[in-house]
Structure formats: structure tokens, C-alpha cells
Design an enzyme around this catalytic site. Structure first.
Site, PDB file in Angstrom:
ATOM      1  N   GLY A 123       0.906  -1.247   0.138  1.00  0.00           N
ATOM      2  CA  GLY A 123      -0.066  -0.124   0.049  1.00  0.00           C
ATOM      3  C   GLY A 123       0.721   1.274   0.146  1.00  0.00           C
ATOM      4  O   GLY A 123       2.104   1.420  -0.146  1.00  0.00           O
ATOM      5  N   ASN A 124       0.149   2.434   0.045  1.00  0.00           N
ATOM      6  CA  ASN A 124       0.969   3.598   0.307  1.00  0.00           C
ATOM      7  C   ASN A 124       0.333   4.545   1.358  1.00  0.00           C
ATOM      8  O   ASN A 124      -0.859   4.241   2.088  1.00  0.00           O
ATOM      9  CB  ASN A 124       0.765   4.570  -1.122  1.00  0.00           C
ATOM     10  CG  ASN A 124      -0.524   4.837  -1.365  1.00  0.00           C
ATOM     11  OD1 ASN A 124      -1.093   5.602  -1.009  1.00  0.00           O
ATOM     12  ND2 ASN A 124      -1.085   3.919  -2.500  1.00  0.00           N
ATOM     13  N   ARG A 125       0.900   5.820   1.634  1.00  0.00           N
ATOM     14  CA  ARG A 125       0.500   6.525   2.747  1.00  0.00           C
ATOM     15  C   ARG A 125      -0.455   7.400   2.336  1.00  0.00           C
ATOM     16  O   ARG A 125      -0.746   8.474   3.290  1.00  0.00           O
ATOM     17  CB  ARG A 125       1.791   7.398   3.393  1.00  0.00           C
ATOM     18  CG  ARG A 125       2.757   6.189   3.925  1.00  0.00           C
ATOM     19  CD  ARG A 125       3.916   6.882   4.606  1.00  0.00           C
ATOM     20  NE  ARG A 125       5.123   6.198   4.992  1.00  0.00           N
ATOM     21  CZ  ARG A 125       4.998   5.273   6.271  1.00  0.00           C
ATOM     22  NH1 ARG A 125       4.054   5.259   6.932  1.00  0.00           N
ATOM     23  NH2 ARG A 125       6.177   4.547   6.405  1.00  0.00           N
ATOM     24  N   SER A 126      -0.911   7.330   1.373  1.00  0.00           N
ATOM     25  CA  SER A 126      -2.106   8.504   0.949  1.00  0.00           C
ATOM     26  C   SER A 126      -3.188   8.516   2.121  1.00  0.00           C
ATOM     27  O   SER A 126      -3.902   7.402   2.255  1.00  0.00           O
ATOM     28  CB  SER A 126      -2.664   8.396  -0.393  1.00  0.00           C
ATOM     29  OG  SER A 126      -3.703   9.337  -0.568  1.00  0.00           O
TER      30      SER A 126
END
Ligand code: CTP
Ligand code: CA
Length: 235
Positions: free
Chosen positions: A33-36
């Protein structure tokens, strides 16, 4: 900001905004995933509703506490890139505008196991990835609806091959979206709740708008550029 200031220039318009970051499962408990956070997408949805639009917010892993509670905003929650693509295209088929503010995972694991991956004495197995579809480029190429305005977001940094705008222009031309909001990221910019700086480009890479300040200010700058295009198309 209130209606007296911004007006109802999106009244009667239907818009789709994607927000958050997609997650790609490896097994039942793990994902890439990513930190958005989804804050910019939520601000876009809120601003559109305030300006009179009917909004579908496709939210990928956005914290419940951040989701807008507004009668004109319909929230659809998704997890993966393929789910986000389906939800955006379904709502987008009837929309005047689609804004891709979500941070979409470029790759996903080639396989997802139904059981938890176990630690073995031979060490970790490599994770094989495959490429996700480019939802924005697809929307720009397919045009789900005549005259639909397709908008992308790009976070860029300068590097040895070019500055932020050089990269932004190349991406605008590559994607084919009507508008690309290019966010300069770096120390103290674009992360969390700190002020943003955004330049809005058209498909040729020309500057058609600027926004700076809070995510709400950036959202209004984006809708200003969108509203101008919608007006130009109907006159
Ligand atoms: N995007 C998308 N589908 C993808 C990747 C990105 O729709 N598979 C959209 C994002 O929502 C955003 C825009 O494309 O609106 C730009 O995303 P970005 O990650 O900056 O572009 P990429 O083409 O993935 O390029 P990069 O190599 O810089 O990650
Ligand atoms: Ca990417």
C-alpha cells in the site's frame, strides 16, 4: 469559504472523485500500500458539493473519521486498484467530471494466497508483481461520456533530469487527461496537513491554473479550472 464566495458554478453537474490509496493483498493479513490519507480527495468532494455538484466519492482505505458527511456526497468504499477502477467507471458513465485524486498502486502481487504466508527456514520468497491498469489514462482514452472532463493529480519532485514542471508536463501529455494538477512534494510540502502548492496543466502541458495553501484551496483551484472548461464547452 462559503457559497457566497465560490458560487454554485457546479450546480446540476455530476462528478466522481477518487481518494485515498489502493491496497493490494498478498495474503489475508498483508498488503502492498501507500501512505495517502485521502485528505485531498475528500476536500475535492466537499468543495464540489459546496459548489452545487452531485458527488460520488470513491474512497480507497480512507479513515472513516475523514469521510465527508454531506447529503450531496455518495461514498463508495474500495480497497484494491481493480475495485477502484470498477467503481470509478460505473459512477463515471453518468458523470460530467472524473477526478483521480487517489494514489493508485502501480503494481500488485501476481498472486494472492488464501492462507497466511508462513516464515520458512529457507528465507523469504521473492514477491512477483504485475502492472495495474492506468485508470486515468484509460478514462482519458475511452471517454465514458461525451464532453466529460477528466482530471489527474501528480505529486512530483525535481531531479537531475528536470524540474517539477518538466516532469508534470511530460506526465500531462502521456496521460491525455484534460487537466493535471501537479503538486510539488518535498520537505514540508504535500504531506499531512501542511500547505500545498499546485500547478494545473492542460493536456498539452500549458499552465491553466494555480493553487496554493490548504487542501481546500487546492480543491477550489481545481474546480475553478474544471468549471471554466465546462463553461467553454457549453457556450
Ligand atoms: N493513476 C491511475 N492509475 C494508475 C496510476 C496512476 O489512474 N495505475 C492516476 C492517479 O490517480 C493520478 C495520476 O494517474 O491521478 C498520476 O499518478 P502518478 O502515480 O503520478 O502517475 P504514474 O503514471 O503512475 O507515474 P509514476 O511513474 O510517476 O508513478
Ligand atoms: Ca504511480
Amino acid at each position: 469559504l462559503d457559497d457566497d464566495v465560490t458560487g454554485q458554478d457546479l450546480a446540476g453537474r455530476s462528478v466522481v472523485v477518487s481518494a485515498g490509496g489502493t491496497r493490494e493483498p498478498l495474503d489475508p493479513v498483508r498488503f502492498l500500500g501507500n501512505r495517502s490519507s485521502g485528505r485531498q480527495g475528500v476536500a475535492l468532494a466537499h468543495a464540489a458539493a459546496r459548489r452545487g455538484a452531485t458527488v460520488t466519492l470513491v474512497a480507497a482505505n480512507v479513515d472513516d473519521a475523514l469521510l465527508p458527511d454531506h447529503p450531496a456526497v455518495d461514498v463508495r468504499q474500495v480497497e484494491t486498484t481493480l475495485e477502484l477502477r470498477d467503481a470509478v467507471r460505473e459512477a463515471g458513465s453518468a458523470a460530467d467530471v472524473v477526478v483521480m485524486a487517489a494514489a493508485v498502486a502501480d503494481f500488485r502481487p501476481a498472486t494472492t494466497t488464501t492462507h497466511k504466508i508462513k516464515k520458512t527456514s529457507s528465507g523469504p520468497a521473492p514477491i512477483e508483481l504485475e502492472t495495474n491498469p492506468d485508470i486515468l489514462a484509460e478514462l482519458a482514452a475511452d471517454r465514458l461520456r461525451d464532453g466529460q472532463v477528466v482530471v489527474g493529480f501528480a505529486a512530483e519532485t525535481g531531479d537531475e533530469t528536470g524540474d517539477v514542471l518538466t516532469h508534470g508536463r511530460a506526465k500531462a501529455r502521456r496521460k491525455g487527461a484534460d487537466l493535471l494538477a501537479v503538486n510539488e512534494v518535498g520537505v514540508g510540502r504535500g504531506f499531512g496537513d501542511v500547505p500545498n502548492e499546485v500547478t494545473i496543466l492542460d493536456a498539452e502541458g500549458s499552465v491553466v491554473g494555480r493553487g496554493s495553501g490548504s487542501k481546500d484551496d487546492v480543491a477550489d483551484a481545481v474546480w475553478d479550472a474544471v468549471a471554466a472548461r465546462l463553461r467553454a464547452a457549453t457556450t
